[in-house]
Design a protein around this motif. Sequence first.
Motif, short mmCIF file in Angstrom:
data_model
loop_
_atom_site.label_atom_id
_atom_site.label_comp_id
_atom_site.label_asym_id
_atom_site.label_seq_id
_atom_site.Cartn_x
_atom_site.Cartn_y
_atom_site.Cartn_z
N PHE A 213 34.81 0.89 -50.43
CA PHE A 213 35.74 1.65 -50.67
C PHE A 213 35.17 3.01 -49.78
O PHE A 213 34.97 3.25 -48.59
N ASP B 253 37.75 8.28 -56.62
CA ASP B 253 36.87 7.66 -56.72
C ASP B 253 35.45 8.65 -58.28
O ASP B 253 35.69 9.31 -57.47
N TYR C 102 32.40 7.84 -57.81
CA TYR C 102 31.47 8.46 -56.82
C TYR C 102 31.06 9.83 -57.05
O TYR C 102 29.77 10.28 -56.47
N SER D 268 39.73 0.18 -63.47
CA SER D 268 39.29 1.03 -62.04
C SER D 268 38.39 1.27 -62.36
O SER D 268 37.21 1.42 -60.97
N PHE E 45 35.13 0.29 -59.26
CA PHE E 45 34.70 1.61 -58.92
C PHE E 45 32.59 1.22 -58.98
O PHE E 45 31.73 1.10 -57.95
N THR F 175 31.51 -1.91 -57.23
CA THR F 175 31.12 -1.82 -56.00
C THR F 175 29.70 -0.70 -55.89
O THR F 175 29.07 -0.96 -54.93
N HIS F 176 30.40 0.18 -56.59
CA HIS F 176 28.60 0.81 -56.47
C HIS F 176 27.20 0.59 -56.98
O HIS F 176 26.09 1.22 -56.51
#
Length: 604
Positions: A284, A291, A294, A344, A348, A351-352
Amino acid sequence: MDSKVQKKLISLSEITKAQLSKILNSCSTPKDLIFDRNIIKPFERICGVRWLKEHRIDKIYKLSALPATISNNTQFYFIYTDYRSFQDVVNKIRSYLNVENPDHNKFHVVIIPRVLTSFEYTLEEFGLYEPVIKLIPFQWFPIYLDKSILSLEIPKLFREVYLKKDLSLLPIFAKSLWHLSFVIGKPKFTLVLGQNSNAVLSQTEMYFTELPKTDKHESDFGGLVIIDRNIDYPSCLLTPATYAALINEVYKVNCGFCEYKPHDDEAKYDNKYNPRVAKQPVSFMLDSERDSVYNDIKDRYFTDVTSRLSILTKNLKSENPTSREMALDEIKKYVATQLQAATSKKKFIATHLAAAETIINTLGHRFERQIDTERSILLNKNKGENYAFLEQILTTENDKYICLRLFCLLAITQKLTDNEIWNFLNRFYAEYGYNYGFLRSHLIKCNFLTPDKEISVTNLQNIVTKIPKFTTSNFYATANKLKQIPNNPEKINLKSPTCCSYVYGGSYIPIVTQIAAMLLNAIPLAEIKAKLESLGPLTIKNERESYPLQQKSLLIYVVGGLTYAEVAACNLLEALTGSKIVLLSDRIVTGNDIMEGLLQAPGR
């Protein structure tokens, strides 16, 4: 940040594209591009493959994966200003050349950011200088990484400038400021702190005198601050506590990209038989605009990140109605307008969560103890216990960078005796190899340690002038003068911070943040000068009585690397003061990057 200024900073890549286009269009025939692997990510930020293909680019190679034979296309090699890389390119080209009848204007070597005279001499020795091999200097405009962050993406500059004392790349800082003046104007107020930063200021003024000047009469920034990295070593050495900073510590972010793929041949244990932490695969960009997740968590204290991700997950579930609850028209509308965004966001969050899990697994066993030890060091308490913890991690962690960081922090704060220094170094050599015997010399050159007392009188003055006063005077007196160390760190609110020290667990406020705070709060210049002049060479330029700042906005330039913790601290200050702060440096670094430079053998 002001949206107009942000758009200008984002547009810097378009100017770089125009420069690059001019280089590529100098040759009308089909072209092959060959990139040093370290340059690929910056180019992805600037233009991308699709844009390159529009300029008659046939094939793109990595320098390390060139085929044995090449096509008849014109070859463009892109490398950094590094003599070893240049030698590799020259040797590659020589292997392709017909010595008796070499092609002219086929080989172009683009050097980023500048061509050194030694490169030209090398080609002349081989009889390959133009028109056989053409050298092209190329300095791109600062790259916009994220809100408030610009980077030149020049690697190893700290080692070159502060360790090797090689100032050949220092002019790129001045040139970048000259470049920026055409986009954001030239600030009328300037504060410069540090020997190298003052050299950058002198070179910048030369550029403005000898080269075309900007036609912008007013700057988008009220002031400019230029500061040396070695003025504030603790901001690199301390363990950061914000999400973005820890991502960089664990995964090593490259030009705003965080990517990691596990390899099948990775060992499960290190050479001390400690189990290696299996990092979660991630990919990412640390980009707040792309994002939203993020953007929400990047500057949060890490212990609050997982709970925040949990809340975002629950909110996402509640926001997504099931198809049974919607009519057909509502389903169509949902798919057309909200489904992609929800998908999306879900990606995200996943992923985080994976990245946060890796941070916990990697640092969790020592994070709290290390934060507490660093806090004791900054409060000048428990020196014996702090040194004992250093000896402990030297034996158990098998991480030479972490051990050396803590040693350097102790050396510039609580001051180690000669016996303590030699005890650590001897144990370090025993643990990691006596091939690091040069380490003490490197520590002295970068001012983590002071030279031996046996110094000739003739050299005494030269040595004293080279050592920043920050490391030779009382660290605590200087830090207290600048109010960098809170009296009661444990009372700092880490989850809803109002003090910028939260980025280090409430222990320390970066110097760049305190300088910005003084300027934004219009502290009298005489008082600012009194607080800063003990740190190193200080220059203040106040053109047309522009202080107090006419605009509550600052451009801060750090020579030698910037940390995500400093960015987070300035972001909080920006929110607290209603101001605008943009930070610029040669690259985003961690303390490990500084230590890696110290541990590279001389001549490499």
